[in-house]
Design a protein around this motif. Structure first.
Motif, PDB file in Angstrom:
ATOM      1  N   ARG A 101       0.855  -1.188   0.000  1.00  0.00           N
ATOM      2  CA  ARG A 101       0.000   0.000   0.000  1.00  0.00           C
ATOM      3  C   ARG A 101       0.893   1.241   0.000  1.00  0.00           C
ATOM      4  O   ARG A 101       2.087   1.167   0.296  1.00  0.00           O
ATOM      5  CB  ARG A 101      -0.921   0.021   1.214  1.00  0.00           C
ATOM      6  N   ASP A 102       0.314   2.393  -0.326  1.00  0.00           N
ATOM      7  CA  ASP A 102       1.047   3.667  -0.355  1.00  0.00           C
ATOM      8  C   ASP A 102       2.337   3.525  -1.171  1.00  0.00           C
ATOM      9  O   ASP A 102       3.449   3.668  -0.650  1.00  0.00           O
ATOM     10  CB  ASP A 102       1.372   4.152   1.059  1.00  0.00           C
ATOM     11  N   ILE A 103       2.184   3.276  -2.468  1.00  0.00           N
ATOM     12  CA  ILE A 103       3.330   3.077  -3.358  1.00  0.00           C
ATOM     13  C   ILE A 103       3.873   4.443  -3.780  1.00  0.00           C
ATOM     14  O   ILE A 103       3.157   5.251  -4.365  1.00  0.00           O
ATOM     15  CB  ILE A 103       2.913   2.242  -4.585  1.00  0.00           C
ATOM     16  N   TRP A 104       5.158   4.671  -3.491  1.00  0.00           N
ATOM     17  CA  TRP A 104       5.772   5.987  -3.698  1.00  0.00           C
ATOM     18  C   TRP A 104       7.034   5.895  -4.563  1.00  0.00           C
ATOM     19  O   TRP A 104       7.699   4.863  -4.624  1.00  0.00           O
ATOM     20  CB  TRP A 104       6.199   6.601  -2.367  1.00  0.00           C
ATOM     21  N   ALA A 105       7.351   7.022  -5.189  1.00  0.00           N
ATOM     22  CA  ALA A 105       8.660   7.319  -5.784  1.00  0.00           C
ATOM     23  C   ALA A 105       9.271   6.200  -6.626  1.00  0.00           C
ATOM     24  O   ALA A 105      10.399   5.767  -6.372  1.00  0.00           O
ATOM     25  CB  ALA A 105       9.630   7.708  -4.660  1.00  0.00           C
ATOM     26  N   PRO A 106       8.585   5.716  -7.665  1.00  0.00           N
ATOM     27  CA  PRO A 106       9.179   4.671  -8.509  1.00  0.00           C
ATOM     28  C   PRO A 106      10.279   5.234  -9.416  1.00  0.00           C
ATOM     29  O   PRO A 106      10.215   6.382  -9.864  1.00  0.00           O
ATOM     30  CB  PRO A 106       7.986   4.189  -9.332  1.00  0.00           C
ATOM     31  N   GLU A 107      11.290   4.403  -9.670  1.00  0.00           N
ATOM     32  CA  GLU A 107      12.362   4.755 -10.602  1.00  0.00           C
ATOM     33  C   GLU A 107      12.641   3.556 -11.495  1.00  0.00           C
ATOM     34  O   GLU A 107      12.762   2.427 -11.015  1.00  0.00           O
ATOM     35  CB  GLU A 107      13.639   5.149  -9.865  1.00  0.00           C
ATOM     36  N   ILE A 108      12.766   3.796 -12.801  1.00  0.00           N
ATOM     37  CA  ILE A 108      13.005   2.725 -13.765  1.00  0.00           C
ATOM     38  C   ILE A 108      14.435   2.814 -14.295  1.00  0.00           C
ATOM     39  O   ILE A 108      14.976   3.910 -14.512  1.00  0.00           O
ATOM     40  CB  ILE A 108      11.978   2.780 -14.923  1.00  0.00           C
ATOM     41  N   TYR A 109      15.063   1.634 -14.498  1.00  0.00           N
ATOM     42  CA  TYR A 109      16.431   1.527 -15.006  1.00  0.00           C
ATOM     43  C   TYR A 109      16.516   0.350 -15.966  1.00  0.00           C
ATOM     44  O   TYR A 109      15.700  -0.577 -15.920  1.00  0.00           O
ATOM     45  CB  TYR A 109      17.421   1.266 -13.871  1.00  0.00           C
ATOM     46  N   PHE A 110      17.592   0.368 -16.791  1.00  0.00           N
ATOM     47  CA  PHE A 110      17.906  -0.764 -17.658  1.00  0.00           C
ATOM     48  C   PHE A 110      19.288  -1.276 -17.285  1.00  0.00           C
ATOM     49  O   PHE A 110      20.291  -0.575 -17.477  1.00  0.00           O
ATOM     50  CB  PHE A 110      17.866  -0.336 -19.129  1.00  0.00           C
ATOM     51  N   PHE A 111      19.358  -2.485 -16.718  1.00  0.00           N
ATOM     52  CA  PHE A 111      20.606  -3.086 -16.282  1.00  0.00           C
ATOM     53  C   PHE A 111      20.749  -4.483 -16.870  1.00  0.00           C
ATOM     54  O   PHE A 111      19.819  -5.292 -16.810  1.00  0.00           O
ATOM     55  CB  PHE A 111      20.654  -3.225 -14.753  1.00  0.00           C
ATOM     56  N   ASP A 112      21.913  -4.758 -17.448  1.00  0.00           N
ATOM     57  CA  ASP A 112      22.261  -6.129 -17.862  1.00  0.00           C
ATOM     58  C   ASP A 112      21.191  -6.755 -18.749  1.00  0.00           C
ATOM     59  O   ASP A 112      20.851  -7.944 -18.620  1.00  0.00           O
ATOM     60  CB  ASP A 112      22.497  -7.011 -16.624  1.00  0.00           C
ATOM     61  N   GLY A 113      20.619  -5.963 -19.634  1.00  0.00           N
ATOM     62  CA  GLY A 113      19.651  -6.487 -20.598  1.00  0.00           C
ATOM     63  C   GLY A 113      18.225  -6.592 -20.113  1.00  0.00           C
ATOM     64  O   GLY A 113      17.367  -7.117 -20.830  1.00  0.00           O
ATOM     65  N   LYS A 114      17.945  -6.078 -18.904  1.00  0.00           N
ATOM     66  CA  LYS A 114      16.590  -6.135 -18.376  1.00  0.00           C
ATOM     67  C   LYS A 114      16.219  -4.792 -17.743  1.00  0.00           C
ATOM     68  O   LYS A 114      17.086  -4.002 -17.360  1.00  0.00           O
ATOM     69  CB  LYS A 114      16.460  -7.253 -17.332  1.00  0.00           C
ATOM     70  N   TRP A 115      14.909  -4.579 -17.631  1.00  0.00           N
ATOM     71  CA  TRP A 115      14.387  -3.377 -16.984  1.00  0.00           C
ATOM     72  C   TRP A 115      14.093  -3.665 -15.514  1.00  0.00           C
ATOM     73  O   TRP A 115      13.658  -4.760 -15.162  1.00  0.00           O
ATOM     74  CB  TRP A 115      13.103  -2.907 -17.668  1.00  0.00           C
ATOM     75  N   TYR A 116      14.325  -2.650 -14.684  1.00  0.00           N
ATOM     76  CA  TYR A 116      14.033  -2.762 -13.252  1.00  0.00           C
ATOM     77  C   TYR A 116      13.316  -1.504 -12.782  1.00  0.00           C
ATOM     78  O   TYR A 116      13.639  -0.390 -13.227  1.00  0.00           O
ATOM     79  CB  TYR A 116      15.323  -2.957 -12.454  1.00  0.00           C
ATOM     80  N   VAL A 117      12.346  -1.676 -11.910  1.00  0.00           N
ATOM     81  CA  VAL A 117      11.675  -0.559 -11.263  1.00  0.00           C
ATOM     82  C   VAL A 117      11.826  -0.723  -9.755  1.00  0.00           C
ATOM     83  O   VAL A 117      11.499  -1.780  -9.200  1.00  0.00           O
ATOM     84  CB  VAL A 117      10.178  -0.489 -11.624  1.00  0.00           C
ATOM     85  N   TYR A 118      12.347   0.318  -9.116  1.00  0.00           N
ATOM     86  CA  TYR A 118      12.447   0.371  -7.654  1.00  0.00           C
ATOM     87  C   TYR A 118      11.344   1.286  -7.144  1.00  0.00           C
ATOM     88  O   TYR A 118      11.111   2.362  -7.697  1.00  0.00           O
ATOM     89  CB  TYR A 118      13.818   0.917  -7.240  1.00  0.00           C
ATOM     90  N   PHE A 119      10.642   0.857  -6.093  1.00  0.00           N
ATOM     91  CA  PHE A 119       9.567   1.671  -5.549  1.00  0.00           C
ATOM     92  C   PHE A 119       9.471   1.458  -4.048  1.00  0.00           C
ATOM     93  O   PHE A 119       9.921   0.435  -3.508  1.00  0.00           O
ATOM     94  CB  PHE A 119       8.225   1.340  -6.220  1.00  0.00           C
ATOM     95  N   SER A 120       8.892   2.415  -3.360  1.00  0.00           N
ATOM     96  CA  SER A 120       8.679   2.330  -1.919  1.00  0.00           C
ATOM     97  C   SER A 120       7.226   1.967  -1.661  1.00  0.00           C
ATOM     98  O   SER A 120       6.334   2.448  -2.351  1.00  0.00           O
ATOM     99  CB  SER A 120       8.989   3.678  -1.255  1.00  0.00           C
TER     100      SER A 120
END
Length: 353
Positions: A101-120
């Motif tokens: 719940r309360d999903i905040w501040a996502p950031e997307i990156y491309f590392f080693d051939g894949k996409w990643y999203v970090y979120f709180s």
């Protein structure tokens, strides 16, 4: 009554003209005024409601994310000035029964051939928010399947944490975030830890910054959050947000280090004693912060993206709008962000659009 020949001729001519006029009116069209398209400027803000903006640049496209609260939404555009025209696609929603719940501040990156999203998010346990990561092997992050890789944290120091971001230095990746020193401590500090892969931390966390100046302590609790990495010349910077977002005095601070320094050594970093980006009350820009960076399409300009409120006292809610503006560099190599441009301003588009 019989009409005289001359009168009958006049009436017949009048009827012909009248019918001809009706027929012409039915088939005629009025040309619309020419569409005026401004190809040189954009208006601020870009989005009226989009807190915690983040941009990732890859292969001619910009990928934009911001806090929505209940899901993760992604916009893809070739022109940041036209961000509002890019459809917002929901790429992930917590599955039924999930505790996010309360999903905040996502950031997307491309590392080693894949996409990643970090979120709180708050996982309904563990005394509040933690940072989580998703993985997607599709070449285009607006398609494919996002796999939940779980919480990214050091198992022995797993305390409240938000605003995860990634730094690359000396051939190594590091994770930065804002967190508590211990469970009962509400002060937000900046931490860093080495990464062994995009979803795993290794080694102890290191505290890099805590609120120490008065401009970092407006509102409750005292806050250092939203760390973002910026590199220029031979220097690495961490631009962070300070003071509580409920105040108009939310602002940006700066840590500086050499690009060859060990980022895990707190002595590598120097904190600028004054804020580097503050409110502009006369321009209706209050509480500017939680920023990101990108370059113009031709790579000639550096741009700051951030959120701000349009009126005093609007705090931490959805009224925070996304804005962007070009910035320059000081003689000592540090960034010069100027001041938030006034709400409603028309500004030159990024070079190369």
């Amino acid at each position: 009554m019989l009409l005289k020949p001359v009168l009958r001729k006049l009436l017949t001519l009048s009827l012909i003209v009248s019918l001809g006029g009706c027929k012409k009116s039915e088939n005629s069209t009025v040309a619309p005024p020419p569409l005026v398209v401004d190809e040189t400027t954009y208006s601020t803000p870009l989005l009226a409601s989009a807190p915690d903006p983040w941009v990732y640049q890859k292969d001619g496209f910009y990928y934009f994310m911001s806090t929505t609260g209940g899901n993760l939404s992604l916009r893809k555009t070739a022109k940041m000035s036209e961000l509002s025209k890019a459809p917002a696609k929901v790429i992930w929603t917590p599955p039924p029964g999930n505790t996010y719940r309360d999903i905040w501040a996502p950031e997307i990156y491309f590392f080693d051939g894949k996409w990643y999203v970090y979120f709180s998010a708050d996982p309904f346990c563990c005394n509040g928010h933690r940072v989580f990561v998703l993985e997607n092997s599709s070449p285009d992050p607006t398609t494919g399947t996002w796999v939940d890789k779980g919480r990214i944290a050091n198992p022995t120091e797993d305390f409240w944490a938000i605003d995860g971001t990634v730094m690359e230095q000396n051939g190594q990746r590091y994770f930065l975030w804002s967190g508590h020193r211990e469970t009962a401590d509400g002060v937000q500090r900046l931490y860093i830890s080495k990464m062994s892969n995009p979803w795993t931390l290794t080694g102890p966390r290191v505290e890099l910054s805590s609120p120490e100046y008065e401009w970092e302590k407006k509102g409750e609790p005292d806050v250092n959050e939203g760390p973002e990495v910026l590199k220029h010349g031979n220097k690495t910077f961490i631009v962070y947000s300070a003071s509580h977002c409920s105040t108009d005095d939310y602002a940006l601070g700066l840590l500086s280090a050499s690009q060859t320094a060990d980022p895990l050594d707190p002595k590598s970093w120097t904190k600028t004693p004054t804020p580097v980006f503050v409110k502009n009350p006369t321009g209706n820009a209050f509480g500017p912060g939680h920023n990101g960076f990108f370059q113009s399409p031709d790579g000639k300009e550096d741009w700051l993206i951030y959120h701000a409120n349009v009126a005093t006292g609007q705090g931490c809610g959805d009224a925070r709008s996304t804005r962007m503006q070009k910035f320059s560099w000081n003689a000592d190599g540090t960034p010069n962000f100027g001041q938030p441009v006034p709400t409603g301003s028309k500004l030159p588009r990024p070079s190369g659009e």
